[in-house]
Design an enzyme around this catalytic site. Structure first.
Site, mmCIF file in Angstrom:
data_model
loop_
_atom_site.group_PDB
_atom_site.id
_atom_site.type_symbol
_atom_site.label_atom_id
_atom_site.label_comp_id
_atom_site.label_asym_id
_atom_site.label_seq_id
_atom_site.Cartn_x
_atom_site.Cartn_y
_atom_site.Cartn_z
ATOM 1 N N GLY A 220 -13.835 20.562 91.862
ATOM 2 C CA GLY A 220 -13.939 19.531 92.886
ATOM 3 C C GLY A 220 -15.183 19.701 93.724
ATOM 4 C CD GLU A 243 -5.816 27.986 86.789
ATOM 5 O OE1 GLU A 243 -4.749 28.381 86.313
ATOM 6 O OE2 GLU A 243 -5.887 27.239 87.786
ATOM 7 N N GLY A 341 -2.170 27.215 88.090
ATOM 8 C CA GLY A 341 -2.293 28.655 88.281
ATOM 9 C C GLY A 341 -2.450 29.087 89.716
ATOM 10 C CE LYS A 368 -5.071 2.976 98.517
ATOM 11 N NZ LYS A 368 -4.299 2.338 97.406
#
Length: 445
Positions: A220, A243, A341, A368
């Protein structure tokens, strides 16, 4: 027969191969980049002749044809171990179902018979001269899944890199029922750019990273921002044990920051279990002797992580309450991702010598309608899934700071968490803490 003769004998078109699937079967696509695009399309084309076929996968990276071509689930039911953004849409519209799991246990669901597999369909790299196919970007729980399968179809793709593995990293032509070929490019996961907020959160974590640390990074904007800080810093000899490998690690390798020289386990080797990212990342991994894939039951085992001194785990979360409970996979009852994980690494990092674990989020969000909401809440009451229990939470990070909750009382936790909440919500959080009897009168904002 030699391996190439066996290969030719088992080679079929996708349309031929999917006739191994029968009504009522469980079909497994494994996870992420092992997705068999040609076989999925061929199976979807059998919609009108099949019933009650259950398909299992995780983290879909391209439209799934058994879902797209059968939106009413007349023939196929799609089931997910973990969610991508596309998978969230499938679940939101009733076209897929979620399967709760922890990554280190995922293989055991197959080996213990809880996740039956009638037909496995997976993408692999081209066969070597010994008849072996590398699992490439997806080690994960591939071996346990294939061991459980009654019938195995391989989709051979020349774009799938050959990756060296610690264990459970390949299958032989003699152990499969059918082979198909597909030269479509593999799915890629575009690297998300870092926002100013991501950069602010990353800046709170950066001071806790030191030379020689072994890193587990989530994916991200925030991890990307942190990676940029590290790449431009004087940090040296970092390690990788993760992972999921993404382009954030590629940037650190290219900057010379990851050498794995100080790792206390698999010294000199970066270790991952699944990978999704760019074509450049996939090419970087191909026959790269510096990097190993490994099964998820090993990578995510807290006992493995414990042996990595100076281990740092950094993951995102959605919300945290004043007790230190963390939700990282749902908003109310709406599934966003999965446990994955996170709890594996929270557990393992704490037991490692000098280990640190960080769960990061923005202090607030705007809906929103333009209304701002706090991501630090008094308590969870809306069906939110608790991913990390309060007894295991270490550092919580927002753009306003990083606080370590390990070993603290409820009033200490409330005080520290309110201190990193968005200023607009601190007064009402104090009132809630008072009502919940976890606030001392001597506490200050």
């Amino acid at each position: 027969m030699n391996p190439f003769e066996i290969y030719q004998e088992k080679l079929h078109t996708p349309e031929e191969a999917v006739h191994l699937v029968q009504s009522g079967d469980w079909v497994d696509y494994s996870q992420t980049c092992s997705f068999p695009a040609a076989l999925d399309a061929a199976l979807a084309a059998r919609r009108d002749e099949l019933t009650d076929v259950k398909v299992r996968h995780a983290i879909s990276m391209r439209p799934v044809q058994i879902v797209e071509q059968d939106p009413q689930r007349q023939a196929f039911t799609y089931n997910l171990w973990h969610c991508s953004g596309l998978d969230r849409k499938y679940i939101d519209t009733g076209r897929a179902f979620f399967s709760p799991m922890m990554f280190r246990f995922c293989g055991s669901y197959y080996s213990r018979g809880q996740a039956p597999v009638n037909v496995a369909m997976v993408t692999v790299s081209p066969m070597d001269r010994y008849g072996n196919f590398s699992y490439g970007l997806t080690n994960c729980c591939m071996q346990e899944m294939l061991d459980a399968a009654d019938r195995i179809i391989l989709e051979v793709n020349p774009h799938m890199p050959f990756i060296y593995g610690m264990a459970d990293d390949h299958i032989n032509i003699r152990d499969v029922d059918a082979v198909v070929e597909n030269d479509q490019p593999l799915s890629e996961a575009p690297s998300r750019g870092a926002s100013e907020l991501d950069k602010q959160i990353a800046a709170q974590i950066f001071p806790f990273i030191h030379d020689g640390d072994t890193l587990q990074l989530g994916i991200g904007g925030m991890p990307n921002a942190l990676g940029s800080l590290i790449a431009g810093s004087d940090l040296r000899d970092l390690g990788m044990h993760t992972e999921l490998m993404s382009d954030g690690y590629l940037d650190l390798y290219k900057a010379g920051k990851i050498t794995n020289k100080r790792k206390t386990l698999q010294k000199g080797k970066g270790v991952f279990s699944i990978c999704s990212g760019s074509k450049e990342l996939y090419e970087f991994l191909d026959h790269n002797i510096d990097i190993l894939s490994a099964p998820m039951h090993y990578v995510n085992d807290p006992e493995t992580i414990r042996q990595l001194d100076h281990f740092v785990s950094i993951n995102g979360c959605i919300a945290c309450d004043l007790y230190g409970q963390v939700s990282s996979e749902s908003a109310g009852t709406r599934q966003i991702s999965g446990t994955g994980g996170q709890l594996d690494f929270v557990t393992g990092a704490y037991t490692a010598e000098h280990g640190r674990t960080f769960l990061a989020m923005a202090s607030s969000r705007v809906d929103k309608k333009g209304v701002r909401h706090s991501n630090i809440v008094p308590c969870f009451t809306g069906g939110d899934i608790i991913t990390t229990p309060r007894a295991q939470t270490m550092y919580i990070v927002t753009e306003y700071g990083a606080v370590n909750l390990a070993g603290l009382t409820t009033w200490q936790r409330a005080e520290k968490l309110i201190g990193i909440a968005h200023p607009d919500f601190r007064d009402e959080l104090i009132k809630a803490a008072e009502q919940q009897k976890i606030w001392r009168n001597s506490n200050k904002k």
